[in-house]
Design a protein around this motif. Structure first.
Motif, PDB file in Angstrom:
ATOM      1  N   ASN A  20      71.885 -39.861   3.459  1.00 25.12           N
ATOM      2  CA  ASN A  20      72.462 -39.971   4.440  1.00 25.12           C
ATOM      3  C   ASN A  20      73.724 -39.243   4.819  1.00 25.12           C
ATOM      4  OD1 ASN A  20      70.530 -41.440   6.028  1.00 25.12           O
ATOM      5  ND2 ASN A  20      71.123 -43.404   5.365  1.00 25.12           N
ATOM      6  N   LEU A  21      74.479 -39.362   3.529  1.00 31.34           N
ATOM      7  CA  LEU A  21      76.127 -39.004   3.702  1.00 31.34           C
ATOM      8  C   LEU A  21      75.901 -37.328   3.848  1.00 31.34           C
ATOM      9  CD1 LEU A  21      77.856 -41.098   1.158  1.00 31.34           C
ATOM     10  CD2 LEU A  21      78.352 -41.030   3.631  1.00 31.34           C
ATOM     11  N   VAL A  24      75.078 -36.530   7.385  1.00 29.85           N
ATOM     12  CA  VAL A  24      76.136 -36.854   8.487  1.00 29.85           C
ATOM     13  C   VAL A  24      76.932 -35.416   8.394  1.00 29.85           C
ATOM     14  CG1 VAL A  24      78.087 -38.251   8.820  1.00 29.85           C
ATOM     15  CG2 VAL A  24      75.784 -39.283   8.393  1.00 29.85           C
ATOM     16  N   SER A  43      75.041 -36.962  14.452  1.00 25.60           N
ATOM     17  CA  SER A  43      75.948 -37.557  13.280  1.00 25.60           C
ATOM     18  C   SER A  43      76.512 -38.964  13.319  1.00 25.60           C
ATOM     19  CB  SER A  43      77.045 -36.316  13.316  1.00 25.60           C
ATOM     20  OG  SER A  43      78.021 -36.728  14.226  1.00 25.60           O
ATOM     21  N   SER A  46      73.519 -41.039  12.250  1.00 24.84           N
ATOM     22  CA  SER A  46      73.430 -40.992  10.848  1.00 24.84           C
ATOM     23  C   SER A  46      74.361 -41.757  10.084  1.00 24.84           C
ATOM     24  CB  SER A  46      73.062 -39.438  10.416  1.00 24.84           C
ATOM     25  OG  SER A  46      72.228 -38.779  11.049  1.00 24.84           O
ATOM     26  N   SER A  47      75.593 -41.726  10.513  1.00 25.53           N
ATOM     27  CA  SER A  47      76.833 -42.509  10.054  1.00 25.53           C
ATOM     28  C   SER A  47      76.412 -43.886  10.075  1.00 25.53           C
ATOM     29  CB  SER A  47      78.097 -42.125  10.647  1.00 25.53           C
ATOM     30  OG  SER A  47      78.143 -42.556  11.807  1.00 25.53           O
ATOM     31  N   ALA A  50      74.352 -44.752   7.126  1.00 24.32           N
ATOM     32  CA  ALA A  50      75.081 -44.826   5.600  1.00 24.32           C
ATOM     33  C   ALA A  50      75.945 -46.063   5.711  1.00 24.32           C
ATOM     34  CB  ALA A  50      76.472 -43.484   5.654  1.00 24.32           C
TER      35      ALA A  50
END
Length: 289
Positions: A20-21, A24, A43, A46-47, A50
């Motif tokens: 995930n990182l 992102v 983004s 997705s963050s 994380a």
């Protein structure tokens, strides 16, 4: 609760966090360089994935603790609580995305750029999200983990959101810049839907909704030799962490030892059939109720 199970859950969360990182970083870089709100929104989406992984790592460690004096039923609900915590961050994300998209639609000042790099980033992220969500969902079901299943649902929403953004970028490339904001709103709706799915899965566990149909437990107990009647059936928890309690009536002429043997047989049968962590059987002489 098995330490091995929680160790496996943490391993899955760490692998998912690293993936995930990377997603992102790629989305944020592409989004800010091109001024594309929908990509920046993705983004942010997705963050949250994380962040969910980090929360899951912390809560799964707590959930792994053995029952103690203050938590006689164990700490498994901390894992379920983690799934619900995800919804809080998703809600904030939905609000911010919707607010930014509406502002762009009203003002019409944004001029996003649909470059080949942006298309490539979103396409690759959709593929990565597909494999992450599939892996995490399968592991979540196999390990009966609420936090993994909840996080997989959110990651799966990344796939549809990424595809929506790609379609929006196509419209931007064709000369419709406001399509970026429109598809950002679609991303927000996808995230909101994922939140609702998580709520439906976690709230029943937290409020101790019935975990197993009482009639099923009653049938299993009634089929045990020596059981004359079954009542006061209760259950709570989730798959792999079910607690059940019931009362059985036996022949009043039986001794304490004989009644105990019957109760043990009932506990073993129900535990085996419904995969319960603990079954408590109370015994009463028939006719006393």
């Amino acid at each position: 609760m098995s330490r091995t199970r929680h160790g496996e859950i943490r391993r899955v969360l760490i692998l998912t966090l690293l993936a995930n990182l990377a997603v992102v970083a790629a989305k944020a870089t592409a989004g800010f360089m091109t001024g594309t709100l929908s990509v920046v929104a993705e983004s942010a989406h997705s963050s949250v994935d994380a962040l969910n992984n980090v929360i899951g790592l912390a809560l799964s460690r707590v959930a792994a603790r053995a029952p103690d004096e203050d938590h006689p039923y164990g700490h498994a609900k901390f894992e379920t609580l983690g799934g619900l915590t995800v919804v809080v961050f998703l809600s904030i994300t939905v609000y911010e995305l919707a607010r930014s998209a509406i502002h762009r639609l009203v003002t019409g000042t944004a001029r996003p750029h649909a470059t080949p790099v942006v298309f490539s980033v979103m396409a690759v992220s959709a593929v990565v999200s597909f494999f992450i969500s599939r892996y995490e969902r399968n592991k979540g079901r196999a390990l009966a983990s609420d936090i993994l299943v909840a996080d997989a649902a959110h990651t799966q929403s990344d796939i549809y959101a990424s595809l929506a953004v790609i379609v929006g970028l196509l419209f931007v490339a064709l000369g419709y810049p406001r399509a970026d904001a429109v598809f950002t709103l679609l991303v927000a709706i996808v995230i909101a839907r994922a939140s609702w799915r998580i709520i439906r899965a976690t709230v029943p566990v937290l409020v101790d909704e019935r975990a197993v149909d009482a009639s099923k437990i009653q049938r299993l107990a009634q089929a045990t030799p020596g059981v004359e009647a079954v009542y006061d059936v209760r259950s709570r928890g989730r798959r792999g962490e079910v607690f059940a309690e019931l009362t059985i009536a036996v022949d009043p002429g039986l001794g304490v030892g004989e009644a105990h043997v019957i109760a043990d047989a009932v506990e073993q049968r129900i535990s085996r059939e419904i995969h319960a962590r603990e079954v408590v059987v109370h015994v009463e002489p028939l006719g006393e109720r």
